[in-house]
Design a protein around this motif. Structure first.
Motif, short mmCIF file in Angstrom:
data_model
loop_
_atom_site.label_atom_id
_atom_site.label_comp_id
_atom_site.label_asym_id
_atom_site.label_seq_id
_atom_site.Cartn_x
_atom_site.Cartn_y
_atom_site.Cartn_z
N THR A 48 11.55 31.07 35.63
CA THR A 48 11.49 32.34 34.89
C THR A 48 10.53 32.28 33.71
OG1 THR A 48 13.44 31.67 33.62
CG2 THR A 48 13.82 33.05 35.56
N SER A 49 10.02 31.10 33.39
CA SER A 49 9.02 30.96 32.32
C SER A 49 7.64 30.87 32.98
CB SER A 49 9.32 29.70 31.50
OG SER A 49 9.40 28.57 32.34
N PRO A 50 6.56 30.98 32.19
CA PRO A 50 5.23 30.91 32.79
C PRO A 50 5.01 29.65 33.62
CG PRO A 50 5.06 31.66 30.53
CD PRO A 50 6.50 31.28 30.75
N GLN A 51 5.62 28.55 33.24
CA GLN A 51 5.62 27.33 34.05
C GLN A 51 6.82 26.50 33.63
OE1 GLN A 51 1.82 25.55 33.19
NE2 GLN A 51 2.67 24.20 31.66
N ALA A 52 7.17 25.55 34.47
CA ALA A 52 8.32 24.69 34.18
C ALA A 52 8.10 23.33 34.79
CB ALA A 52 9.60 25.31 34.72
N ARG A 53 8.73 22.33 34.18
CA ARG A 53 8.78 20.98 34.76
C ARG A 53 10.25 20.62 34.86
NH1 ARG A 53 6.28 16.25 32.91
NH2 ARG A 53 7.41 16.55 30.99
N TYR A 54 10.64 20.13 36.02
CA TYR A 54 12.03 19.77 36.24
C TYR A 54 12.12 18.68 37.30
CZ TYR A 54 11.28 22.85 40.20
OH TYR A 54 10.76 23.44 41.33
N LEU A 55 13.21 17.98 37.29
CA LEU A 55 13.50 16.96 38.29
C LEU A 55 14.69 17.44 39.11
CD1 LEU A 55 13.42 13.72 36.09
CD2 LEU A 55 11.63 14.53 37.64
N THR A 56 14.66 17.13 40.39
CA THR A 56 15.86 17.35 41.20
C THR A 56 16.29 16.00 41.78
OG1 THR A 56 14.61 17.87 43.21
CG2 THR A 56 15.29 19.71 41.82
N LEU A 57 17.57 15.76 41.73
CA LEU A 57 18.15 14.53 42.27
C LEU A 57 19.11 14.92 43.38
CD1 LEU A 57 19.08 12.89 38.86
CD2 LEU A 57 17.01 12.51 40.19
N HIS A 58 19.06 14.22 44.48
CA HIS A 58 19.97 14.47 45.60
C HIS A 58 20.79 13.21 45.82
CE1 HIS A 58 18.14 18.27 47.05
NE2 HIS A 58 17.12 17.80 46.37
N THR A 59 22.12 13.37 45.79
CA THR A 59 23.00 12.22 46.01
C THR A 59 24.05 12.59 47.04
OG1 THR A 59 24.28 12.92 44.09
CG2 THR A 59 22.72 11.16 43.74
N PRO A 60 24.35 11.73 48.00
CA PRO A 60 23.73 10.43 48.20
C PRO A 60 22.31 10.57 48.74
CG PRO A 60 25.22 10.89 50.00
CD PRO A 60 25.36 12.02 49.01
N ALA A 61 21.63 9.43 48.87
CA ALA A 61 20.26 9.42 49.37
C ALA A 61 20.21 9.99 50.80
CB ALA A 61 19.72 8.00 49.36
N GLY A 62 19.03 10.43 51.19
CA GLY A 62 18.82 10.96 52.53
C GLY A 62 17.94 12.19 52.56
N PHE A 63 17.97 12.99 51.48
CA PHE A 63 17.17 14.20 51.44
C PHE A 63 15.67 13.89 51.49
CE2 PHE A 63 15.05 17.80 49.39
CZ PHE A 63 15.58 18.85 50.13
N GLU A 64 15.30 12.68 51.04
CA GLU A 64 13.89 12.31 51.06
C GLU A 64 13.32 12.30 52.48
OE1 GLU A 64 16.17 8.51 51.48
OE2 GLU A 64 16.39 10.31 50.28
#
Length: 124
Positions: A48-64
Protein backbone atom coordinates in the motif's frame (compact mmCIF):
# COMPACT_ATOMS: atom_id res chain seq x y z
CA UNK A 1 -6.07 -14.93 -2.38
CA UNK A 2 -4.56 -18.29 -1.66
CA UNK A 3 -3.92 -20.59 1.24
CA UNK A 4 -1.08 -22.83 2.32
CA UNK A 5 -2.19 -26.25 3.46
CA UNK A 6 1.20 -27.48 4.66
CA UNK A 7 2.89 -24.41 6.17
CA UNK A 8 2.53 -21.24 8.18
CA UNK A 9 3.59 -17.99 6.50
CA UNK A 10 5.17 -15.14 8.47
CA UNK A 11 5.64 -11.63 7.06
CA UNK A 12 8.30 -9.34 8.51
CA UNK A 13 7.88 -5.79 7.17
CA UNK A 14 11.23 -4.00 6.90
CA UNK A 15 10.12 -0.82 5.07
CA UNK A 16 6.84 0.52 3.71
CA UNK A 17 3.39 -0.85 4.38
CA UNK A 18 1.40 -3.95 3.42
CA UNK A 19 -2.31 -4.66 3.67
CA UNK A 20 -2.81 -8.26 4.67
CA UNK A 21 -6.15 -9.93 4.22
CA UNK A 22 -6.49 -13.00 6.40
CA UNK A 23 -9.63 -15.11 6.67
CA UNK A 24 -11.84 -12.17 5.64
CA UNK A 25 -10.19 -9.52 7.86
CA UNK A 26 -7.87 -6.71 6.68
CA UNK A 27 -4.81 -5.56 8.63
CA UNK A 28 -2.22 -2.89 7.84
CA UNK A 29 1.36 -3.83 8.65
CA UNK A 30 4.05 -1.15 8.60
CA UNK A 31 7.81 -1.21 9.11
CA UNK A 32 8.68 -3.33 12.13
CA UNK A 33 5.45 -5.35 12.03
CA UNK A 34 5.29 -9.13 12.00
CA UNK A 35 2.27 -11.09 10.79
CA UNK A 36 1.71 -14.81 11.36
CA UNK A 37 -0.66 -16.47 8.89
CA UNK A 38 -1.59 -19.99 10.06
CA UNK A 39 -1.85 -22.80 7.53
CA UNK A 40 -5.24 -23.38 5.99
CA UNK A 41 -6.52 -19.79 6.22
CA UNK A 42 -7.18 -17.94 2.94
CA UNK A 43 -4.97 -14.85 2.70
CA UNK A 44 -3.50 -12.25 0.36
CA UNK A 45 -1.40 -9.12 0.59
CA UNK A 46 -0.84 -5.93 -1.37
CA UNK A 47 1.80 -3.22 -0.98
CA UNK A 48 0.00 0.00 0.00
CA UNK A 49 3.05 2.29 0.12
CA UNK A 50 5.01 3.45 -2.96
CA UNK A 51 7.40 0.55 -2.29
CA UNK A 52 8.06 -1.95 0.46
CA UNK A 53 10.69 -4.41 1.61
CA UNK A 54 9.58 -7.47 3.53
CA UNK A 55 10.59 -11.04 4.28
CA UNK A 56 8.31 -14.04 4.18
CA UNK A 57 9.12 -17.18 6.13
CA UNK A 58 7.40 -20.51 5.52
CA UNK A 59 7.51 -23.17 8.23
CA UNK A 60 8.05 -26.03 8.03
CA UNK A 61 10.44 -26.03 5.07
CA UNK A 62 9.20 -27.11 1.65
CA UNK A 63 7.71 -23.99 0.06
CA UNK A 64 11.09 -23.30 -1.55
CA UNK A 65 10.42 -26.23 -3.93
CA UNK A 66 7.44 -24.30 -5.32
CA UNK A 67 9.48 -21.10 -5.70
CA UNK A 68 12.38 -22.90 -7.40
CA UNK A 69 10.10 -24.81 -9.80
CA UNK A 70 7.94 -21.79 -10.70
CA UNK A 71 10.44 -18.92 -10.52
CA UNK A 72 13.24 -17.66 -12.73
CA UNK A 73 16.61 -16.87 -11.12
CA UNK A 74 17.60 -13.21 -11.46
CA UNK A 75 20.83 -12.29 -13.18
CA UNK A 76 22.78 -9.13 -12.39
CA UNK A 77 21.08 -7.43 -15.37
CA UNK A 78 17.62 -8.26 -13.98
CA UNK A 79 17.92 -6.16 -10.85
CA UNK A 80 15.72 -3.04 -10.96
CA UNK A 81 17.75 0.16 -10.41
CA UNK A 82 16.76 2.33 -7.43
CA UNK A 83 13.87 4.68 -8.21
CA UNK A 84 12.50 2.62 -11.10
CA UNK A 85 9.26 0.64 -10.80
CA UNK A 86 9.64 -3.14 -10.58
CA UNK A 87 8.85 -5.24 -13.64
CA UNK A 88 5.37 -6.70 -14.06
CA UNK A 89 5.12 -10.08 -12.40
CA UNK A 90 4.12 -13.01 -14.57
CA UNK A 91 1.20 -15.07 -13.36
CA UNK A 92 1.89 -18.72 -12.69
CA UNK A 93 -0.45 -21.25 -14.24
CA UNK A 94 1.17 -24.33 -12.75
CA UNK A 95 1.45 -25.69 -9.25
CA UNK A 96 4.28 -28.22 -9.09
CA UNK A 97 3.51 -29.08 -5.49
CA UNK A 98 -0.25 -29.12 -4.73
CA UNK A 99 0.50 -28.93 -1.00
CA UNK A 100 2.47 -25.68 -1.44
CA UNK A 101 -0.37 -23.26 -2.18
CA UNK A 102 -4.04 -23.33 -3.13
CA UNK A 103 -5.35 -20.39 -5.23
CA UNK A 104 -8.39 -18.78 -3.64
CA UNK A 105 -9.18 -15.53 -5.50
CA UNK A 106 -8.18 -11.86 -5.51
CA UNK A 107 -7.76 -9.73 -2.40
CA UNK A 108 -10.73 -7.54 -1.61
CA UNK A 109 -10.44 -3.75 -1.84
CA UNK A 110 -9.86 -1.98 1.48
CA UNK A 111 -12.93 -1.43 3.59
CA UNK A 112 -13.72 0.41 6.80
CA UNK A 113 -12.82 -2.73 8.78
CA UNK A 114 -9.06 -2.40 8.22
CA UNK A 115 -7.13 -2.53 11.47
CA UNK A 116 -3.70 -1.08 12.13
CA UNK A 117 -1.35 -2.72 14.59
CA UNK A 118 2.41 -3.12 15.08
CA UNK A 119 1.97 -6.91 14.95
CA UNK A 120 -0.75 -8.93 13.27
CA UNK A 121 -1.62 -12.51 14.06
CA UNK A 122 -4.47 -14.53 12.69
CA UNK A 123 -3.67 -17.32 15.13
CA UNK A 124 -6.42 -18.20 17.52
Amino acid sequence: MHRHDADEETFLVLEGELRLQVDGESHLAGAGAAALLPRGLPHAFVVTSPQARYLTLHTPAGFERFALADGTPASSGDITPPGEPPPTRKRSRRRPDPAASTPWGRPSPPDDGTTVAPSVSAAA
